[in-house]
Design a protein around this motif. Structure first.
Motif, PDB file in Angstrom:
ATOM      1  N   LEU A   1      44.211  98.395 101.543  1.00 60.89           N
ATOM      2  CA  LEU A   1      45.289  98.161 101.127  1.00 60.89           C
ATOM      3  C   LEU A   1      44.256  96.272 100.448  1.00 60.89           C
ATOM      4  N   ARG A   2      43.457  96.576 101.434  1.00 60.63           N
ATOM      5  CA  ARG A   2      42.182  95.425 100.996  1.00 60.63           C
ATOM      6  C   ARG A   2      41.254  95.725  99.448  1.00 60.63           C
TER       7      ARG A   2
ATOM      8  N   HIS B   1      48.531  99.681  85.552  1.00 59.55           N
ATOM      9  CA  HIS B   1      48.978 101.143  85.784  1.00 59.55           C
ATOM     10  C   HIS B   1      48.640 102.237  86.933  1.00 59.55           C
ATOM     11  N   SER B   2      48.387 101.531  87.592  1.00 63.18           N
ATOM     12  CA  SER B   2      48.519 102.285  89.229  1.00 63.18           C
ATOM     13  C   SER B   2      48.670 101.421  90.431  1.00 63.18           C
ATOM     14  N   SER B   3      49.100 102.033  91.217  1.00 61.45           N
ATOM     15  CA  SER B   3      50.113 101.187  92.805  1.00 61.45           C
ATOM     16  C   SER B   3      49.602 102.073  93.638  1.00 61.45           C
ATOM     17  N   LEU B   4      49.477 101.626  95.033  1.00 63.22           N
ATOM     18  CA  LEU B   4      48.642 102.044  95.660  1.00 63.22           C
ATOM     19  C   LEU B   4      50.178 101.746  96.935  1.00 63.22           C
ATOM     20  N   VAL B   5      50.303 102.916  97.485  1.00 61.90           N
ATOM     21  CA  VAL B   5      51.147 103.522  98.440  1.00 61.90           C
ATOM     22  C   VAL B   5      50.834 103.422 100.133  1.00 61.90           C
ATOM     23  N   LEU B   6      50.743 102.775 100.622  1.00 60.04           N
ATOM     24  CA  LEU B   6      50.843 103.306 102.167  1.00 60.04           C
ATOM     25  C   LEU B   6      51.365 104.107 103.154  1.00 60.04           C
TER      26      LEU B   6
ATOM     27  N   ASN C   1      49.083  88.548 103.267  1.00 67.45           N
ATOM     28  CA  ASN C   1      47.951  87.681 102.570  1.00 67.45           C
ATOM     29  C   ASN C   1      47.369  87.749 100.689  1.00 67.45           C
ATOM     30  N   LEU C   2      47.641  89.358 100.222  1.00 71.65           N
ATOM     31  CA  LEU C   2      47.219  89.402  99.271  1.00 71.65           C
ATOM     32  C   LEU C   2      47.764  88.316  98.081  1.00 71.65           C
ATOM     33  N   PRO C   3      47.149  88.012  97.077  1.00 70.90           N
ATOM     34  CA  PRO C   3      47.505  86.929  96.228  1.00 70.90           C
ATOM     35  C   PRO C   3      49.052  87.934  95.447  1.00 70.90           C
ATOM     36  N   HIS C   4      49.414  86.929  94.726  1.00 74.08           N
ATOM     37  CA  HIS C   4      50.715  87.865  94.252  1.00 74.08           C
ATOM     38  C   HIS C   4      50.989  88.364  92.886  1.00 74.08           C
TER      39      HIS C   4
END
Length: 469
Positions: free
Chosen positions: A292-293, A303-308, A335-338
């Motif tokens: 995630l980090r 143009h990309s996203s992460l799926v955990l 805690n990630l930036p918006h």
């Protein structure tokens, strides 16, 4: 002790997946080994019927056995919370890490042996003299002497390990060693996992495998994948023309009825968005917070996203840490930036229906642009094999059995240091930005699995070992 009911594998699906020549050779070898084994029953014992790699492999293996006329049966040892806390500690120690940092002393041994004694009473109702009992991993190690006293030929199978030795591995092996005296053979995933306490002349190396006919690995068209993921709430709708259905092992058709529990900011990803995906249990050794980090700090783009993705934690009985790890992932996400949070999605997949879960995982892996497994330790990595079989570019850590699956730059990209988040993100960007590289890695990956990591090879190795007892 409970027996797990399974369904036979449709052998025509296997023939279609691997080709006539390989299929015919496989049947010929099975027939020869079946005659050598005779009327003996081979009992496989583990600690959960679903969730985790051992259950993933045992389910199709039992199906193959039924279809091929082999007497393979599957038992599950049941334990309480304290027992699974002890075995999780052993599990972590065998990976060379402290885990919760707790001891493996007299109190832990008493809790462990109490569960084994109760399970042994159940074992005696099933096992007959001359049968073969294969005990899988630390949860069932304490059953080895009980099965030996039933005049069974006992094999202990370790799916996990660590390439070196340290205080944690020594603590685990010191705890387990007294129970291994009655085993005739030992099976390990890698030679480097065999500890000095084990007689190497009695060791067989058997890498794990995947079943090409299983719900998780069957062919699935892109429209079908999108329909299932929309129905599961992982992708934004509307539903595609293809129905969100899957064909069960018994030949019937079902629709996706349960949605995943998905944590995200705003809307789910669109179907045309490129997805970086990791599918694994909620386990610190899989490093979901590091994934995630690393993605959010170095890679989050429009143009990309992460799926955990991982299982609903209530559906995995033998992992008491799953809920705590998922909580840690959620805190890290909060805690990630918006802006980064908009591109990171956490999906807990439904586990109530095993085949529905497998269909969702299959669709997610096939829809992904890049599949990753950034483990800190890994006995093998079945999700890596699944991704390779689906002809996807894979990025994974150069740890444990993953090193046997992927040659860096040929079948995927390996991360020499899984804690280097910048290098991790650079590897993902490299694959996302180079379509020729992605296609080459994916093509080579499929060939690698076909040659080395299919269930047919796995079944034959087990039969050869049993025939040799």
């Amino acid at each position: 002790m409970q027996e797990v009911a399974t369904q036979p594998v449709e052998l025509k699906l296997l023939k279609d997946a691997i080709g006539t020549a390989y299929f015919d050779a496989f049947l010929s070898k099975v027939d020869s080994l079946r005659r050598a084994i005779g009327d003996r029953t081979v009992w496989h014992i583990n600690s959960t019927p679903q969730g985790g790699g051992v259950a993933e492999m045992l389910l199709p293996m039992m199906g193959y056995a039924q279809s091929l006329g082999l007497k393979f049966r599957w038992l599950v040892l049941e334990g309480d919370t304290h027992f699974f806390e002890v075995t999780k500690r052993i599990h972590n120690n065998l990976h060379g890490v402290a885990g919760d940092g707790g001891p493996l002393g007299d109190d832990e041994r008493r809790a462990y042996e109490a569960t084994q004694a109760r399970a042994a009473d159940g074992l005696a109702r099933f096992v007959k003299p001359g049968d073969v009992v294969i005990c899988h991993d630390p949860q069932t190690t304490g059953l080895v002497p009980h099965a030996h006293r039933l005049d069974a030929s006992v094999v202990w199978r370790s799916h996990i390990g660590f390439d070196g030795r340290n205080e944690h591995t020594e603590q685990a092996w010191t705890f387990l060693a007294p129970y291994l005296q009655g085993a005739k053979r030992f099976i390990f995933t890698r030679d480097s996992y065999v500890p000095p306490q084990i007689d190497r002349s009695r060791v067989t190396i058997v890498p794990p495998s995947i079943d090409p006919t299983s719900m998780k690995n069957r062919p699935m068209g892109s429209d079908h994948c999108r329909a299932i993921l929309v129905a599961a709430g992982i992708l934004e709708g509307p539903l595609e023309d293809a129905p969100p259905r899957f064909r069960r092992t018994d030949g019937s058709w079902s629709s996706i009825e349960r949605a995943a529990d998905v944590i995200h900011l705003g809307r789910a990803p669109r179907a045309d968005r490129r997805l970086v995906v990791q599918v694994s249990r909620w386990d610190r050794l899989k490093d979901p917070t590091g994934v995630l980090r690393g993605f959010a700090d170095y890679l989050a783009r429009d143009h990309s996203s992460l799926v955990l993705a991982g299982p609903n934690v209530s559906g995995v009985a033998d992992d008491p840490e799953g809920g705590r790890v998922l909580d840690e992932v959620f805190v890290a996400w909060r805690n990630l930036p918006h802006e980064a949070r908009r591109h990171v999605h956490i999906a807990c997949l439904p586990m109530a229906d095993r085949e529905e879960n497998a269909a969702i995982v299959n669709a997610l892996q096939r829809h992904a642009t890049v599949l990753i497994q950034k483990s800190l330790c890994e006995g093998f990595g079945l999700t890596v094999t699944e991704a390779m079989w689906k002809e996807k570019p894979v990025i994974a850590s150069a740890v444990g059995g993953i090193q046997d699956q992927i040659e860096d730059g040929v079948h995927g990209l390996l991360l020499p240091d899984p804690s280097d988040l910048e290098a991790f993100a650079t590897a993902i960007a490299r694959v996302l930005d180079d379509s020729d590289l992605a296609a080459r890695l994916a093509r080579n990956a499929r060939e690698r699995v076909t040659e080395r990591f299919l269930m047919t090879r796995h079944v034959l190795q087990y039969l050869e070992l049993v025939a040799g007892l």
